[in-house]
Scaffold this motif. Structure first.
Motif, PDB file in Angstrom:
ATOM      1  N   GLU A 153       0.860  -1.188   0.000  1.00  0.00           N
ATOM      2  CA  GLU A 153       0.000   0.000   0.000  1.00  0.00           C
ATOM      3  C   GLU A 153       0.890   1.229   0.000  1.00  0.00           C
ATOM      4  N   LYS A 154       0.270   2.399  -0.151  1.00  0.00           N
ATOM      5  CA  LYS A 154       1.031   3.643  -0.110  1.00  0.00           C
ATOM      6  C   LYS A 154       1.457   3.912   1.332  1.00  0.00           C
ATOM      7  N   GLU A 155       2.734   3.702   1.600  1.00  0.00           N
ATOM      8  CA  GLU A 155       3.207   3.780   2.974  1.00  0.00           C
ATOM      9  C   GLU A 155       3.749   5.166   3.326  1.00  0.00           C
ATOM     10  N   LYS A 156       3.627   5.507   4.589  1.00  0.00           N
ATOM     11  CA  LYS A 156       4.208   6.728   5.126  1.00  0.00           C
ATOM     12  C   LYS A 156       5.689   6.490   5.408  1.00  0.00           C
ATOM     13  N   VAL A 157       6.521   7.434   4.992  1.00  0.00           N
ATOM     14  CA  VAL A 157       7.965   7.363   5.205  1.00  0.00           C
ATOM     15  C   VAL A 157       8.409   8.602   5.965  1.00  0.00           C
ATOM     16  N   THR A 158       9.184   8.411   7.012  1.00  0.00           N
ATOM     17  CA  THR A 158       9.647   9.532   7.832  1.00  0.00           C
ATOM     18  C   THR A 158      11.162   9.631   7.775  1.00  0.00           C
ATOM     19  N   VAL A 159      11.651  10.862   7.591  1.00  0.00           N
ATOM     20  CA  VAL A 159      13.078  11.152   7.587  1.00  0.00           C
ATOM     21  C   VAL A 159      13.391  12.045   8.780  1.00  0.00           C
ATOM     22  N   GLU A 160      14.348  11.601   9.600  1.00  0.00           N
ATOM     23  CA  GLU A 160      14.729  12.376  10.780  1.00  0.00           C
ATOM     24  C   GLU A 160      16.228  12.659  10.762  1.00  0.00           C
ATOM     25  N   ILE A 161      16.582  13.895  11.077  1.00  0.00           N
ATOM     26  CA  ILE A 161      17.969  14.284  11.347  1.00  0.00           C
ATOM     27  C   ILE A 161      17.918  15.036  12.672  1.00  0.00           C
ATOM     28  N   ILE A 198      15.660   6.850   8.689  1.00  0.00           N
ATOM     29  CA  ILE A 198      14.520   6.680   7.778  1.00  0.00           C
ATOM     30  C   ILE A 198      13.657   5.558   8.339  1.00  0.00           C
ATOM     31  N   SER A 199      12.367   5.765   8.391  1.00  0.00           N
ATOM     32  CA  SER A 199      11.502   4.744   8.978  1.00  0.00           C
ATOM     33  C   SER A 199      10.160   4.662   8.261  1.00  0.00           C
ATOM     34  N   THR A 200       9.595   3.457   8.292  1.00  0.00           N
ATOM     35  CA  THR A 200       8.225   3.202   7.865  1.00  0.00           C
ATOM     36  C   THR A 200       7.561   2.441   9.010  1.00  0.00           C
ATOM     37  N   LYS A 201       6.336   2.000   8.818  1.00  0.00           N
ATOM     38  CA  LYS A 201       5.651   1.268   9.878  1.00  0.00           C
ATOM     39  C   LYS A 201       6.273  -0.107  10.119  1.00  0.00           C
ATOM     40  N   THR A 202       7.060  -0.596   9.137  1.00  0.00           N
ATOM     41  CA  THR A 202       7.640  -1.942   9.282  1.00  0.00           C
ATOM     42  C   THR A 202       9.159  -1.968   9.321  1.00  0.00           C
ATOM     43  N   ASP A 203       9.829  -0.850   8.987  1.00  0.00           N
ATOM     44  CA  ASP A 203      11.281  -0.900   8.821  1.00  0.00           C
ATOM     45  C   ASP A 203      11.932   0.391   9.300  1.00  0.00           C
ATOM     46  N   LYS A 204      13.214   0.266   9.680  1.00  0.00           N
ATOM     47  CA  LYS A 204      14.027   1.412  10.065  1.00  0.00           C
ATOM     48  C   LYS A 204      15.416   1.242   9.471  1.00  0.00           C
ATOM     49  N   ASN A 205      16.002   2.361   9.072  1.00  0.00           N
ATOM     50  CA  ASN A 205      17.361   2.344   8.551  1.00  0.00           C
ATOM     51  C   ASN A 205      18.048   3.619   8.996  1.00  0.00           C
ATOM     52  N   SER A 206      19.288   3.523   9.447  1.00  0.00           N
ATOM     53  CA  SER A 206      20.012   4.712   9.875  1.00  0.00           C
ATOM     54  C   SER A 206      21.357   4.757   9.180  1.00  0.00           C
ATOM     55  N   ASP A 207      21.833   5.965   8.944  1.00  0.00           N
ATOM     56  CA  ASP A 207      23.082   6.166   8.218  1.00  0.00           C
ATOM     57  C   ASP A 207      23.753   7.414   8.769  1.00  0.00           C
ATOM     58  N   LYS A 208      25.056   7.532   8.527  1.00  0.00           N
ATOM     59  CA  LYS A 208      25.799   8.742   8.861  1.00  0.00           C
ATOM     60  C   LYS A 208      26.142   9.441   7.553  1.00  0.00           C
ATOM     61  N   ILE A 209      25.611  10.656   7.375  1.00  0.00           N
ATOM     62  CA  ILE A 209      25.704  11.337   6.095  1.00  0.00           C
ATOM     63  C   ILE A 209      26.218  12.763   6.299  1.00  0.00           C
ATOM     64  N   GLY A 210      27.153  13.157   5.453  1.00  0.00           N
ATOM     65  CA  GLY A 210      27.643  14.526   5.440  1.00  0.00           C
ATOM     66  C   GLY A 210      27.015  15.301   4.298  1.00  0.00           C
ATOM     67  N   PHE A 211      26.980  16.618   4.436  1.00  0.00           N
ATOM     68  CA  PHE A 211      26.350  17.474   3.431  1.00  0.00           C
ATOM     69  C   PHE A 211      27.343  18.541   2.974  1.00  0.00           C
ATOM     70  N   ARG A 212      27.520  18.642   1.679  1.00  0.00           N
ATOM     71  CA  ARG A 212      28.427  19.630   1.094  1.00  0.00           C
ATOM     72  C   ARG A 212      28.043  19.867  -0.357  1.00  0.00           C
ATOM     73  N   THR A 213      28.485  20.980  -0.920  1.00  0.00           N
ATOM     74  CA  THR A 213      28.273  21.255  -2.339  1.00  0.00           C
ATOM     75  C   THR A 213      29.620  21.252  -3.043  1.00  0.00           C
ATOM     76  N   ILE A 214      29.613  20.871  -4.299  1.00  0.00           N
ATOM     77  CA  ILE A 214      30.831  20.876  -5.115  1.00  0.00           C
ATOM     78  C   ILE A 214      30.455  21.311  -6.529  1.00  0.00           C
ATOM     79  N   LYS A 215      31.236  22.195  -7.091  1.00  0.00           N
ATOM     80  CA  LYS A 215      30.989  22.637  -8.462  1.00  0.00           C
ATOM     81  C   LYS A 215      32.272  23.254  -9.020  1.00  0.00           C
ATOM     82  N   THR A 216      32.267  23.537 -10.315  1.00  0.00           N
ATOM     83  CA  THR A 216      33.367  24.252 -10.943  1.00  0.00           C
ATOM     84  C   THR A 216      32.857  25.588 -11.468  1.00  0.00           C
ATOM     85  N   VAL A 217      33.716  26.592 -11.428  1.00  0.00           N
ATOM     86  CA  VAL A 217      33.445  27.897 -12.030  1.00  0.00           C
ATOM     87  C   VAL A 217      34.677  28.270 -12.837  1.00  0.00           C
ATOM     88  N   ASP A 218      34.539  28.256 -14.144  1.00  0.00           N
ATOM     89  CA  ASP A 218      35.683  28.480 -15.023  1.00  0.00           C
ATOM     90  C   ASP A 218      36.816  27.520 -14.644  1.00  0.00           C
TER      91      ASP A 218
END
Length: 609
Positions: free
Chosen positions: A242-250, A291-311
C-alpha cells in the motif's frame, strides 16, 4: 491446445532444463547497517582449471541439463558405495573470506582460472523476514549455488551484488557454493591488459542480510545541486502493499519530515535545512540520518556539502579549493593481497593524511564501501572510478552494458557519501570515434543518475617538442581538464622537465590525475640513475615546479601512494613483479620523494588561484 509460450519458458526454467542465467538483483542501500549473518571466515576450496565441476566432457554446463545435477555445487561429501565422486570439499584446504586466493596459497600466486568455494552455515529462519545473500565483491565472474540449486550469476570484480534467497533457505543447516573465474577476456571490463595484479576470489565481505517483508531498499539524501539549504533525494521501498508513510529524521538539525510513497513504493523528498555544518576535509561533519516506515528502520551517517566548478576553479561549499591528492590501489602491501579489513583501510587512509592529502584517487575500479565511509569520517575527498581502462572493446554492445552497469552500481552504492566529489568514467583510453561514443554515453549516464558531483576521466595528451597539449575531445563533456603525464619517466628526463609547457584547450580546472617515476626503496645513486630514490626525488622536485606553471592547476593525484604488485613489472632486480612508483615501499618505508610531496602540500595555499 498448445501451451502459451511464456508458460513453456517458465516450466523449462523451473525444472532447470533451460539455459538461462539468473542475474544478480539490484543491491540494497546500507546493507551492512542491517541485521545480518556474516559468512566471512574459512571457506573450503577446490582448484578447477578445466572447470570439471561446471562442464561435462562435451563442454555443456551441468546446471543447464535436466535436473541440474553433476557439478561440484552438489557438494556430495558422503557418497554411497556405488557413487563415483571426483571431489570432496570436506578434505580440501580453506581460504579466508574476504581475501584473494593469490596471496593465501603459493600454488595460486599467478593463478588465473576457476576455483570453487564452499561455506556451511545455520539459519533460524523467520516467516516475517526476507533474506538476501549479499556479496561485496567477487573477482571476476561467479556462479552462486545455495543448497545445490543455482541462484544466479554476476560479472564484475569490484561491485556488490545480491540474491533474494527467502524461498531457497533451509531453516537450520545450509551450504553455499560459489564458482569464481578470474580469467581476463578481451570483451570484459577491465579488458585483458591492465597494470595491476588480477587478484581472484571472494575479495570482500559476504553476509546474509535479513529485512522485513516491506523494507527500505534504497535512498538518496544529499544537498540539492548548487543548493546549500535544501536536502533533496528519494526513498524506494520494496515489498510495500500500500502507499506507505515514510519519515526522515535528522535529530541534530531538528528535522522530522514525513512523506507518502506512491503505489510503487517510491517517493521524492525535499527538505529545507538551516544552520547546517557543512562537510569538508577540515571539518568532516556527519549527521545521524534515520529513515523509517511502519515496518522498517534504517540509519546512516551522512555529510552534506556542495561541489561545483566555475571556469578554472573548483568550489567546495562556496570556497575555492586545491585538491592535494594521491592515487591508491585496493591492496595491502605489508601482508599482500586486497585490503581485507577496516584496519587495513585505515592504514592506507592515514598514510594519505600524513602525506598532507585532502583528496585521494581510488584507481582504477570501485573500491571497498568501507573505504568510502572512512573517507567520510576522516575527511578525504574522493575521485571514484570505473575500470574502463586502456583498450576496452569500444564496439561491443555487451561490453558497454557491463561498463555502464559497474558504473551505475558504484554510484548507487556511494551516492550518500559526502567524500565522493568526482565520478570518473575511465583511464588513459586512446582517442577514437568509437571510444568517444562509448565514454560519452557513460558520461551521460553519470549525469542522469547523479547531477550533484563532478564528472571526469584521465584524458590523453599530445607532445610536440617541449609543448604538451591537452585537447582530447572527450574533455568537452567533462567538468575537469584531468590527464595523466609521465614526463621524466616514460618520456624525457627529470632535468628536462623545466623546459616543458602545457597548453590546455579547455576553460576548466586542471587536475593532474597521474605522474610518477619508479624507485626501489633503499637503492641510492646519483639523480641520473633510474630506479634510485635520488632519481625519483629529483623527478618530484622538477615535476612540481613544471606543473605550477599551468594556468588553472587545481589539484593532482601523483602515482602512487604505495608500491603495488603488477605482472607487467618483471625486472628481477628492481621490480620483481612490483610497480615501484609508490612513495612508500611494500614494507612501509617512506622514500625520499615522499618528503618532497609532503612539503609541497604543507606549503600549498589552498585558495591560491
Amino acid at each position: 491446445m498448445s501451451l502459451n509460450k511464456n508458460i513453456i519458458l517458465l516450466l523449462l526454467f523451473v525444472f532447470n532444463i533451460f539455459p538461462f542465467e539468473i542475474q544478480a538483483q539490484k543491491v540494497m542501500q546500507n546493507a551492512f547497517g542491517r541485521e545480518n549473518l556474516s559468512l566471512n571466515g574459512a571457506w573450503q576450496y577446490i582448484i578447477d582449471p578445466y572447470q570439471m565441476g561446471y562442464l561435462d566432457y562435451r563442454q555443456k554446463p551441468f546446471d543447464q541439463s535436466k535436473g541440474g545435477k553433476g557439478g561440484f555445487y552438489d557438494n556430495i561429501t558422503t557418497p554411497d558405495k556405488k557413487t563415483r565422486v571426483e571431489y570432496n570439499f570436506d578434505f580440501e584446504p580453506s581460504l579466508q573470506v574476504p581475501g584473494d586466493w593469490n596471496s593465501q596459497d603459493s600454488r595460486l600466486l599467478f593463478y588465473e582460472g576457476t576455483l570453487w568455494y564452499r561455506k556451511d552455515f545455520n539459519v533460524n529462519q523467520k516467516q516475517d523476514k526476507n533474506y538476501f545473500l549479499y556479496f561485496a565483491a567477487v573477482n571476476y565472474e561467479c556462479h552462486v549455488y545455495l543448497n545445490g540449486k543455482k541462484i544466479g550469476t554476476h560479472k564484475g570484480g569490484f561491485t556488490p551484488f545480491q540474491f533474494d534467497v527467502t524461498e531457497k533457505l533451509n531453516n537450520g543447516k545450509n551450504f553455499v557454493v560459489v564458482m569464481v573465474d578470474n580469467v581476463r577476456k578481451k570483451d570484459e571490463v577491465p579488458t585483458i591488459n591492465t597494470d595491476w595484479w588480477n587478484y581472484g576470489g571472494i575479495t570482500r565481505d559476504v553476509t546474509l542480510v535479513s529485512t522485513p517483508k516491506s523494507f527500505i531498499e534504497d535512498y538518496k539524501i544529499q544537498l540539492a545541486k548548487n543548493e546549500k539549504d535544501v536536502i533533496e533525494g528519494f526513498i524506494q521501498l520494496k515489498g510495500a502493499t500500500e502507499k506507505e508513510k515514510v519519515t526522515v529524521e535528522i535529530p541534530e538539525l531538528k528535522i522530522k519530515s514525513s512523506f507518502t510513497a506512491d503505489e510503487n513504493g517510491f517517493v521524492k523528498i525535499k527538505i529545507p535545512v538551516k544552520n547546517i555544518d557543512y562537510w569538508s576535509p577540515e571539518n568532516p561533519k556527519l549527521y545521524d540520518v534515520k529513515i523509517s516506515t511502519k515496518t522498517d528502520k534504517n540509519s546512516d551517517k551522512i555529510g552534506f556539502r556542495t561541489i561545483k566548478t566555475v571556469d578554472k576553479d573548483i568550489i567546495l561549499n562556496g570556497k575555492s579549493i586545491f585538491l592535494k591528492g594521491i592515487s591508491v590501489h585496493d591492496e595491502n602491501p605489508l601482508v599482500g593481497g586486497r585490503l581485507k579489513s577496516e584496519g587495513d583501510i585505515r592504514m592506507i587512509l592515514n598514510w594519505a593524511k600524513e602525506l598532507g592529502c585532502n583528496y585521494i584517487r581510488l584507481a582504477h575500479y570501485t573500491h571497498n564501501e568501507t573505504m568510502l565511509r572512512l573517507a567520510d569520517e576522516i575527511g578525504l575527498m574522493v575521485w571514484a572510478e570505473v575500470p574502463v581502462y586502456w583498450t576496452i572493446s569500444w564496439n561491443n554492445e555487451e561490453t558497454y552494458k557491463n561498463a555502464e552497469n559497474q558504473l551505475a552500481v558504484g554510484i548507487e552504492r556511494d551516492k550518500n557519501r559526502a567524500s565522493v566529489i568526482i565520478w570518473s568514467v575511465g583511464n588513459e583510453t586512446p582517442v577514437s570515434k568509437e571510444r568517444n561514443v562509448f565514454m560519452g554515453k557513460l558520461i551521460d549516464k553519470v549525469r542522469a543518475i547523479d547531477d550533484t558531483r563532478l564528472v571526469a576521466a584521465a584524458l590523453e595528451i599530445e607532445r610536440d617538442g617541449y609543448a604538451v597539449t591537452v585537447e582530447d575531445p572527450l574533455g568537452d563533456k567533462l567538468d575537469l581538464a584531468s590527464f595523466n603525464e609521465y614526463g621524466g619517466w616514460y618520456w624525457s628526463e627529470p632535468k628536462e622537465l623545466p623546459k616543458y609547457n602545457f597548453e590546455i584547450k579547455f576553460n576548466k580546472p586542471v587536475v593532474i590525475s597521474e605522474f610518477g617515476a619508479d624507485a626501489l626503496a633503499g637503492f641510492h645513486a646519483d639523480d641520473d640513475t633510474v630506479w634510485s630514490e635520488e632519481y625519483q626525488e629529483l623527478f618530484y622536485k622538477n615535476q612540481l615546479n613544471m606543473l605550477e606553471k599551468i594556468d588553472g592547476l587545481r589539484g593532482m593525484t601523483p602515482w602512487i601512494l604505495v608500491d603495488f604488485k603488477s605482472p607487467r613489472r618483471q625486472n628481477p632486480k628492481y621490480q620483481n613483479f612490483w610497480n615501484r612508483k609508490g612513495l612508500i615501499s611494500e614494507t612501509g618505508y617512506k622514500k625520499k620523494a615522499y618528503y618532497i610531496l609532503q612539503n609541497y602540500y604543507k606549503n600549498k595555499n589552498l585558495n591560491k588561484k
